[in-house]
Design an enzyme around this catalytic site. Structure first.
Site, mmCIF file in Angstrom:
data_model
loop_
_atom_site.group_PDB
_atom_site.id
_atom_site.type_symbol
_atom_site.label_atom_id
_atom_site.label_comp_id
_atom_site.label_asym_id
_atom_site.label_seq_id
_atom_site.Cartn_x
_atom_site.Cartn_y
_atom_site.Cartn_z
ATOM 1 N N ARG A 10 0.815 -1.222 0.000
ATOM 2 C CA ARG A 10 0.000 0.000 0.000
ATOM 3 C C ARG A 10 0.847 1.271 0.000
ATOM 4 O O ARG A 10 0.474 2.272 0.611
ATOM 5 C CB ARG A 10 -0.964 0.028 1.204
ATOM 6 C CG ARG A 10 -2.065 -1.000 1.161
ATOM 7 C CD ARG A 10 -3.201 -0.525 0.255
ATOM 8 N NE ARG A 10 -4.201 -1.559 0.105
ATOM 9 C CZ ARG A 10 -5.359 -1.594 0.778
ATOM 10 N NH1 ARG A 10 -5.663 -0.650 1.612
ATOM 11 N NH2 ARG A 10 -6.212 -2.569 0.580
ATOM 12 N N ARG A 37 -3.316 6.680 1.254
ATOM 13 C CA ARG A 37 -3.815 7.902 1.908
ATOM 14 C C ARG A 37 -2.867 8.550 2.896
ATOM 15 O O ARG A 37 -3.093 9.690 3.309
ATOM 16 C CB ARG A 37 -5.152 7.591 2.598
ATOM 17 C CG ARG A 37 -6.297 7.423 1.618
ATOM 18 C CD ARG A 37 -7.460 6.688 2.237
ATOM 19 N NE ARG A 37 -7.079 5.310 2.494
ATOM 20 C CZ ARG A 37 -7.880 4.397 3.024
ATOM 21 N NH1 ARG A 37 -9.095 4.720 3.374
ATOM 22 N NH2 ARG A 37 -7.463 3.158 3.211
ATOM 23 N N ARG A 48 -6.386 11.649 -5.625
ATOM 24 C CA ARG A 48 -7.633 10.949 -5.354
ATOM 25 C C ARG A 48 -8.806 11.928 -5.404
ATOM 26 O O ARG A 48 -9.871 11.615 -5.941
ATOM 27 C CB ARG A 48 -7.498 10.304 -3.967
ATOM 28 C CG ARG A 48 -8.737 9.817 -3.323
ATOM 29 C CD ARG A 48 -8.952 8.351 -3.578
ATOM 30 N NE ARG A 48 -9.753 7.753 -2.528
ATOM 31 C CZ ARG A 48 -11.012 8.080 -2.299
ATOM 32 N NH1 ARG A 48 -11.605 8.980 -3.018
ATOM 33 N NH2 ARG A 48 -11.670 7.470 -1.324
ATOM 34 N N ASP A 84 -7.000 -2.525 -7.640
ATOM 35 C CA ASP A 84 -7.526 -3.174 -6.445
ATOM 36 C C ASP A 84 -7.882 -4.618 -6.771
ATOM 37 O O ASP A 84 -8.226 -4.928 -7.913
ATOM 38 C CB ASP A 84 -8.766 -2.448 -5.914
ATOM 39 C CG ASP A 84 -9.062 -2.860 -4.471
ATOM 40 O OD1 ASP A 84 -8.457 -2.276 -3.561
ATOM 41 O OD2 ASP A 84 -9.862 -3.795 -4.272
ATOM 42 N N TYR A 113 -15.013 -11.816 -0.412
ATOM 43 C CA TYR A 113 -15.726 -10.551 -0.662
ATOM 44 C C TYR A 113 -16.942 -10.769 -1.561
ATOM 45 O O TYR A 113 -17.984 -10.146 -1.380
ATOM 46 C CB TYR A 113 -14.778 -9.523 -1.304
ATOM 47 C CG TYR A 113 -13.735 -8.991 -0.339
ATOM 48 C CD1 TYR A 113 -14.035 -7.931 0.520
ATOM 49 C CD2 TYR A 113 -12.462 -9.547 -0.260
ATOM 50 C CE1 TYR A 113 -13.092 -7.448 1.421
ATOM 51 C CE2 TYR A 113 -11.512 -9.070 0.626
ATOM 52 C CZ TYR A 113 -11.828 -8.020 1.463
ATOM 53 O OH TYR A 113 -10.901 -7.552 2.357
HETATM 54 O O1 CP3 Z 1 -0.001 0.740 -3.228
HETATM 55 C C1 CP3 Z 1 -0.482 -0.403 -3.394
HETATM 56 O O2 CP3 Z 1 -0.317 -1.338 -2.586
HETATM 57 C C2 CP3 Z 1 -1.196 -0.720 -4.700
HETATM 58 C C3 CP3 Z 1 -2.620 -0.688 -4.701
HETATM 59 C C4 CP3 Z 1 -3.483 -1.625 -3.873
HETATM 60 C C5 CP3 Z 1 -4.717 -1.202 -3.322
HETATM 61 N N1 CP3 Z 1 -5.361 -2.293 -2.811
HETATM 62 C C6 CP3 Z 1 -5.225 0.170 -3.356
HETATM 63 C C7 CP3 Z 1 -6.284 0.583 -2.419
HETATM 64 C C8 CP3 Z 1 -3.356 -2.990 -3.593
HETATM 65 C C9 CP3 Z 1 -2.200 -3.940 -3.883
HETATM 66 C C10 CP3 Z 1 -4.565 -3.400 -2.940
HETATM 67 C C11 CP3 Z 1 -4.856 -4.793 -2.532
HETATM 68 C C12 CP3 Z 1 -6.075 -5.087 -1.779
HETATM 69 N N2 CP3 Z 1 -7.310 -4.496 -1.883
HETATM 70 C C13 CP3 Z 1 -6.178 -6.154 -0.847
HETATM 71 C C14 CP3 Z 1 -5.085 -7.135 -0.504
HETATM 72 C C15 CP3 Z 1 -4.055 -6.573 0.404
HETATM 73 C C16 CP3 Z 1 -4.550 -6.329 1.820
HETATM 74 O O3 CP3 Z 1 -4.652 -5.156 2.186
HETATM 75 O O4 CP3 Z 1 -4.769 -7.303 2.544
HETATM 76 C C17 CP3 Z 1 -7.501 -6.138 -0.341
HETATM 77 C C18 CP3 Z 1 -8.070 -7.070 0.704
HETATM 78 C C19 CP3 Z 1 -8.208 -5.092 -1.023
HETATM 79 C C20 CP3 Z 1 -9.649 -4.748 -0.892
HETATM 80 C C21 CP3 Z 1 -9.852 -3.353 -0.408
HETATM 81 N N3 CP3 Z 1 -9.558 -2.213 -1.145
HETATM 82 C C22 CP3 Z 1 -10.364 -2.953 0.828
HETATM 83 C C23 CP3 Z 1 -10.816 -3.884 1.940
HETATM 84 C C24 CP3 Z 1 -10.378 -1.553 0.826
HETATM 85 C C25 CP3 Z 1 -10.945 -0.652 1.898
HETATM 86 C C26 CP3 Z 1 -10.081 -0.607 3.102
HETATM 87 C C27 CP3 Z 1 -9.048 0.441 2.981
HETATM 88 O O5 CP3 Z 1 -7.864 0.172 3.208
HETATM 89 O O6 CP3 Z 1 -9.462 1.575 2.682
HETATM 90 C C28 CP3 Z 1 -9.817 -1.116 -0.396
HETATM 91 C C29 CP3 Z 1 -9.605 0.284 -0.824
HETATM 92 C C30 CP3 Z 1 -8.228 0.660 -1.294
HETATM 93 N N4 CP3 Z 1 -7.452 -0.091 -2.131
HETATM 94 C C31 CP3 Z 1 -7.545 1.868 -1.009
HETATM 95 C C32 CP3 Z 1 -6.330 1.830 -1.706
HETATM 96 C C33 CP3 Z 1 -5.269 2.900 -1.767
HETATM 97 C C34 CP3 Z 1 -8.090 3.008 -0.177
HETATM 98 C C35 CP3 Z 1 -9.097 3.695 -1.027
HETATM 99 C C36 CP3 Z 1 -9.154 5.178 -0.898
HETATM 100 O O7 CP3 Z 1 -8.293 5.904 -1.442
HETATM 101 O O8 CP3 Z 1 -10.134 5.621 -0.291
#
Ligand code: CP3
Length: 341
Positions: free
Chosen positions: A23, A27, A36, A73, A150
């Site tokens: 990640r 944010r 964003r 994602d 999910y």
């Molecule tokens: O920088 C990176 O790592 C690349 C991008 C990336 C994102 N999600 C962007 C993201 C990657 C590799 C993921 C993987 C992801 N997404 C996983 C597996 C890794 C882990 O965290 O266990 C999972 C389970 C998801 C599903 C997901 N996406 C959830 C549960 C959420 C909401 C929770 C949260 O952290 O906000 C997201 C949203 C998400 N994916 C964000 C980002 C940067 C936040 C969104 C925002 O900007 O509001």
């Protein structure tokens, strides 16, 4: 010049481990929050190649990480298979649910995903051109079990209860969903590689709730199939697997699935993982992401401890899970300095 990440994945022990962060585009960075906001919402950011490439590059510019991870994602794949997907601010993802054979049958076939996912491949192509030549580009997908949790629940769940319930009540439908996701994931990752991804990572964030034979059937077997198929199509492609919270099942995971590197969460000790997991090849991860919020002397001492524990074998420095929005960007630099000092 060989890229350091690729050397570590090939099994070399390096004097200083290469670094990236789960990640890393997110944010905690003001420049991410600005892009964003410009995009409007998270999914628009994911599907606008210029903006997705921009946020992928931001942490590379700021910190000079050795790898960039594609900004996308894991839930874009279910959307490409026909599920509805939206994000509720402050809560997380929501999807239409798959709980019956009819629901599974209504999804699109695995080879129909490229129509929706074409912008992601375009992001990869932009990045392959824009990245510094020492930086490795990592593509990724969710592992079938995690994505299925999910799709069945329609949201994130603390214990993956709905997926476990479907697995118990209607094994054939559940297995059908896993098989569809396995096939679609091969196509998705293969298209990322064709567009320029040099390494791919499989995120099985909820592998830890699979017990006994279920771990073999739903964490190991799909990973093994995906990795074998990808390596057949792209000889030499390095694959990182992240069976998060696998605990004792981290042992032997690389050998059983063909992964070149196993990513470790922070529930196992680095010393245990060095003895039991790194003996089979490259490892990555393990630093507690909470340390990047707290900072201070413990951030430095724990960073050094992880580096020291894994110094006898191939190692990519990373966190045990994603960096959180409340992390201090200055602490990231302190961590990098402690790795490279
Ligand atoms: O920088 C990176 O790592 C690349 C991008 C990336 C994102 N999600 C962007 C993201 C990657 C590799 C993921 C993987 C992801 N997404 C996983 C597996 C890794 C882990 O965290 O266990 C999972 C389970 C998801 C599903 C997901 N996406 C959830 C549960 C959420 C909401 C929770 C949260 O952290 O906000 C997201 C949203 C998400 N994916 C964000 C980002 C940067 C936040 C969104 C925002 O900007 O509001």
């Amino acid at each position: 010049m060989t890229k350091t990440i690729l050397s570590a994945l090939a099994g070399q022990t390096l004097p200083v481990p290469p670094i990236w962060m789960m990640r890393q585009a997110g944010r905690y960075l003001p420049e991410y929050r600005a892009t964003r906001e410009k995009a409007g919402d998270f999914l628009t950011l994911c599907y606008t190649p210029e903006l997705a490439a921009e946020v992928t590059l931001q942490p590379i510019r700021r910190y000079g990480f050795d790898a960039a991870i594609l900004f996308a994602d894991i839930l874009l794949l279910p959307q490409a298979l026909g599920a509805d997907l939206w994000f509720v601010t402050g809560e997380g993802p929501r999807l239409s649910t798959i709980t019956t054979a009819a629901g599974l049958a209504a999804l699109k076939p695995a080879d129909a995903i490229d129509e929706t996912l074409a912008p992601v491949y375009e992001t990869v192509r932009i990045l392959a051109r824009a990245l510094p030549r020492e930086t490795t580009l990592i593509g990724f997908a969710g592992a079938p079990w995690t994505v299925a949790t999910y799709m069945v629940a329609g949201r994130g769940t603390p214990d993956q209860g709905p997926a476990h319930a479907l697995k118990a009540a209607d094994r054939a439908t559940f297995q059908g969903l896993i098989d569809l996701l396995t096939e679609a994931t091969v196509g998705y990752l293969s298209a990322q590689v064709a567009a320029g991804a040099e390494v791919v990572k499989l995120f099985d964030s909820w592998a830890g709730s699979l017990r006994g034979q279920d771990f073999d059937d739903f964490a190991m077997a799909p990973a093994k199939r995906i990795i074998a198929e990808l390596k057949a199509r792209h000889p030499g492609l390095p694959v990182i697997a992240f069976p998060r919270e696998a605990g004792a099942r981290y042992t032997g995971f690389a050998r059983a699935t063909g992964a070149d590197c196993v990513a470790l969460d922070n529930s196992v000790s680095a010393e245990w993982a060095a003895a039991n997991v790194q003996k089979d090849g490259c490892v990555q991860g393990n630093l507690d992401p909470a340390l990047l919020v707290a900072g201070g002397e413990r951030l430095v001492s724990e960073t050094r401890r992880v580096v020291r524990a894994f110094s006898g074998g191939p190692h990519i420095f990373n966190l045990g899970h994603g960096i959180t929005p409340d992390a201090d960007p200055d602490n990231v630099q302190r961590m990098i300095d402690a790795v490279r000092e």
